[in-house]
Structures are given as structure tokens and as C-alpha cells.
Design an enzyme around this catalytic site. Structure first.
Site, PDB file in Angstrom:
ATOM      1  N   HIS A 140      -7.490 -22.970 -52.433  1.00 16.00           N
ATOM      2  CA  HIS A 140      -8.995 -22.177 -52.047  1.00 16.00           C
ATOM      3  C   HIS A 140      -8.947 -22.510 -50.763  1.00 16.00           C
ATOM      4  CE1 HIS A 140     -12.999 -20.446 -52.510  1.00 16.00           C
ATOM      5  NE2 HIS A 140     -13.049 -21.542 -51.410  1.00 16.00           N
ATOM      6  N   GLU A 170      -1.386 -23.512 -45.849  1.00 15.46           N
ATOM      7  CA  GLU A 170      -1.720 -23.000 -47.377  1.00 15.46           C
ATOM      8  C   GLU A 170      -0.745 -23.303 -47.881  1.00 15.46           C
ATOM      9  OE1 GLU A 170      -3.670 -19.909 -48.957  1.00 15.46           O
ATOM     10  OE2 GLU A 170      -5.239 -20.340 -48.083  1.00 15.46           O
ATOM     11  N   GLY A 219       0.786 -12.828 -53.234  1.00 14.03           N
ATOM     12  CA  GLY A 219       1.460 -13.900 -53.368  1.00 14.03           C
ATOM     13  C   GLY A 219       2.345 -14.615 -52.614  1.00 14.03           C
ATOM     14  N   SER A 220       2.129 -14.542 -51.216  1.00 12.97           N
ATOM     15  CA  SER A 220       2.382 -15.192 -50.641  1.00 12.97           C
ATOM     16  C   SER A 220       2.337 -16.841 -50.710  1.00 12.97           C
ATOM     17  CB  SER A 220       2.225 -15.168 -48.715  1.00 12.97           C
ATOM     18  OG  SER A 220       0.649 -16.210 -48.983  1.00 12.97           O
ATOM     19  N   ILE A 277     -12.349 -14.936 -62.604  1.00 13.27           N
ATOM     20  CA  ILE A 277     -13.350 -16.374 -63.443  1.00 13.27           C
ATOM     21  C   ILE A 277     -12.648 -16.545 -64.176  1.00 13.27           C
ATOM     22  CG2 ILE A 277     -15.832 -16.951 -63.471  1.00 13.27           C
ATOM     23  CD1 ILE A 277     -16.832 -15.146 -61.521  1.00 13.27           C
ATOM     24  N   LEU A 278     -12.116 -17.568 -64.991  1.00 10.35           N
ATOM     25  CA  LEU A 278     -11.999 -18.071 -65.926  1.00 10.35           C
ATOM     26  C   LEU A 278     -13.065 -18.524 -67.159  1.00 10.35           C
ATOM     27  CD1 LEU A 278      -8.782 -19.821 -64.438  1.00 10.35           C
ATOM     28  CD2 LEU A 278      -8.963 -17.735 -65.979  1.00 10.35           C
ATOM     29  N   ASN A 281      -6.214 -25.155 -58.721  1.00 13.23           N
ATOM     30  CA  ASN A 281      -5.802 -23.632 -57.807  1.00 13.23           C
ATOM     31  C   ASN A 281      -6.139 -24.203 -55.990  1.00 13.23           C
ATOM     32  OD1 ASN A 281      -7.159 -21.071 -57.109  1.00 13.23           O
ATOM     33  ND2 ASN A 281      -9.281 -22.078 -56.761  1.00 13.23           N
ATOM     34  N   ASP A 311     -14.401 -23.761 -58.491  1.00  6.88           N
ATOM     35  CA  ASP A 311     -14.147 -23.906 -56.903  1.00  6.88           C
ATOM     36  C   ASP A 311     -14.685 -25.175 -56.814  1.00  6.88           C
ATOM     37  OD1 ASP A 311     -12.196 -21.890 -56.332  1.00  6.88           O
ATOM     38  OD2 ASP A 311     -14.438 -20.784 -54.691  1.00  6.88           O
ATOM     39  N   SER A 327      -7.674 -26.190 -49.680  1.00  7.54           N
ATOM     40  CA  SER A 327      -8.270 -27.562 -50.631  1.00  7.54           C
ATOM     41  C   SER A 327      -7.211 -26.701 -51.649  1.00  7.54           C
ATOM     42  CB  SER A 327      -9.254 -27.481 -50.481  1.00  7.54           C
ATOM     43  OG  SER A 327     -10.792 -27.885 -50.229  1.00  7.54           O
TER      44      SER A 327
HETATM   45  C1  GRF Z   1      -5.166 -17.259 -50.638  1.00  5.23           C
HETATM   46  O1  GRF Z   1      -5.589 -17.596 -49.242  1.00  5.23           O
HETATM   47  C2  GRF Z   1      -5.820 -18.448 -51.712  1.00  5.23           C
HETATM   48  O2  GRF Z   1      -6.088 -18.995 -50.747  1.00  5.23           O
HETATM   49  C3  GRF Z   1      -6.788 -17.341 -52.262  1.00  5.23           C
HETATM   50  O3  GRF Z   1      -6.585 -15.836 -52.537  1.00  5.23           O
HETATM   51  C4  GRF Z   1      -4.853 -16.004 -51.270  1.00  5.23           C
HETATM   52  C5  GRF Z   1      -4.065 -15.899 -52.034  1.00  5.23           C
HETATM   53  O4  GRF Z   1      -3.041 -14.827 -50.883  1.00  5.23           O
HETATM   54  N1  GRF Z   1      -7.298 -18.020 -53.510  1.00  5.23           N
HETATM   55  P1  GRF Z   1      -1.122 -14.661 -51.921  1.00  5.23           P
HETATM   56  O5  GRF Z   1      -2.316 -14.023 -53.123  1.00  5.23           O
HETATM   57  O6  GRF Z   1      -1.102 -15.988 -51.812  1.00  5.23           O
HETATM   58  O7  GRF Z   1      -1.022 -14.650 -50.322  1.00  5.23           O
END
Ligand code: GRF
Length: 225
Positions: free
Chosen positions: A111, A176, A14-15, A94-95, A109, A147, A138
């Protein structure tokens, strides 16, 4: 535009959720996180939501007979929060196409690659194996193609000669945490809109993904970026 109601879907640490909540609290996003949903009861991000007083909910996919019933329950749980925008942040499911269509245009999303490169899993290892000199992340609108939806914004990082999967992944994740709030912020202020098949940025078609730290300015609608 009224402050937007955001629901964030997680499966793990959840970062990115934390980065989004912090950006809302700093006023960098015209909105607030009104709910967090995890498909895993042990997701670390749930604790973080709890600590911030944000309603959280677990919907364990193992309790459902398959993707369709799980996605139906998930859609109901999301709608109960009356969201304007739904943000997938490390949501490892996968949705189904039906679910995606229901939320089209309000489902984002993040990615960990420079899409369209490296859709799917193990993006950092694959980028290293290919000898890439640049990698990144992205943020895109979600479509039924995994994706594969239109990309709003990317963050680029260098790949260094002595990088390991862990060091590269850490560098991408740092990026991110600025990228997702920046992209979500543009959607929540109405500057980015998607009406298929075109993303519009201040009303003009977005020909290529925005680049974090490059093209994002506070220019007025109608000015070139
Ligand atoms: C991130 O690297 C994101 O790009 C991918 O999953 C990871 C999630 O990390 N889809 P966090 O749980 O937000 O720390």
C-alpha cells in the site's frame, strides 16, 4: 524451507510484479512466481508475465454478478496454482471477508503510504495536502479491514518542497520495488510469520514494522535486530 510458490494479483502496470519476479530470479526470494492473475484484460503486467513465460490468467470482474461470485472464482483460480503465498500488487478490488479468511496468513498487500496513515485511495495527494515531510509504502498481511492488517515492513521517502503528486508517487514506487521483494523474501524464508494477532520475526514478536534499509539484517534467530 522449500521454495515457495507465489501467485501475484494485478490490475494494471505491474511494476511491483516485475520487481518480485526479478528478485526471485536473482535468488533474493526463496520462491518463484508460478502464476499471475489480473481482473483487467488490459493490465500491462500481463504482457510482462507472458514474456517471462509465467502462466497468466484474466478474471474480469465485469463478467460476474457481484463480489461474492467473483471472489469465489478468483479463489478457485488462485488455488489451482497451489500457492504458498498470494501477493496483491496493485490489485484494485476490495476483497470479501470470506476470501480474505480463506487465505489468511498467506495474503500480502503493498500500500502506498506509511500505514496506518492514508488507508484507501489518493494517498500521495492526501500526504501532500497535509504537508507531510515524509511518506512511503507499507507491506502488510491482509485482513478484512481495508489496508488495516498488520504491517511487516515500510519504506520511507522524503516529501520535497516542490513535489507534485506525480513526482512523489514516482519516488514511492521506486522504494516499493525494493520493499515488496524484501518483505516477501522474509515471509518466504520463514523469518516472518503471522499467527494472529502477532507477527513474529525470527520467533520474537515484531513490536513495530521493519524499516527497509534499517533493521533488515541477516542476523541469526535469537539475536536482536
Ligand atoms: C503501487 O503503487 C501499489 O502500492 C498500489 O498500486 C500500485 C501498483 O503499481 N497498491 P504497479 O501496477 O505494481 O506498477
Amino acid at each position: 524451507m522449500a521454495p515457495q510458490r507465489l501467485v501475484v494479483l494485478i490490475s494494471g502496470r505491474g511494476s511491483n510484479l516485475k520487481a518480485l519476479i526479478d528478485a526471485c530470479e536473482r535468488g533474493e526470494i526463496n520462491g518463484r512466481v508460478v502464476g499471475v492473475i489480473s481482473n483487467r484484460p488490459d493490465a500491462g503486467g500481463l504482457e510482462f508475465a507472458r514474456a517471462r513465460g509465467i502462466p497468466e490468467q484474466v478474471l474480469n470482474h465485469r463478467d460476474y454478478a457481484g463480489r461474492e461470485p467473483f471472489d469465489a472464482a478468483l479463489a478457485g483460480a488462485i488455488e489451482a496454482f497451489e500457492p504458498d503465498l498470494v501477493l496483491l500488487a496493485g490489485f484494485m478490488r476490495i476483497l470479501t471477508p470470506g476470501f480474505v479468511e480463506r487465505f489468511t496468513g498467506r495474503l500480502l498487500n503493498i500500500h502506498p503510504s506509511l500505514l496506518p496513515k492514508y488507508r484507501g485511495l489518493d494517498t500521495h495527494a492526501r500526504a501532500l495536502a497535509d504537508g507531510e515531510t515524509e511518506h512511503g509504502a507499507s507491506v502488510h498481511f491482509v485482513t478484512p479491514k481495508l489496508d488495516g492488517g498488520p504491517v511487516i515492513m515500510q519504506a520511507r521517502v522524503p516529501v520535497l518542497a516542490d513535489d507534485t503528486e506525480a513526482s512523489l508517487s514516482a519516488r514511492v514506487q521506486q522504494a516499493e520495488h525494493r520493499l515488496y521483494p524484501a518483505a516477501a523474501g522474509l515471509v518466504c524464508s520463514g523469518r516472518i510469520q503471522w499467527s494472529e494477532p502477532t507477527i513474529r520475526y525470527d520467533g520474537a514478536p515484531l513490536e513495530a514494522p521493519l524499516q527497509l534499509d534499517h533493521e533488515v539484517t541477516s542476523h541469526a534467530p535469537g539475536e536482536s535486530s
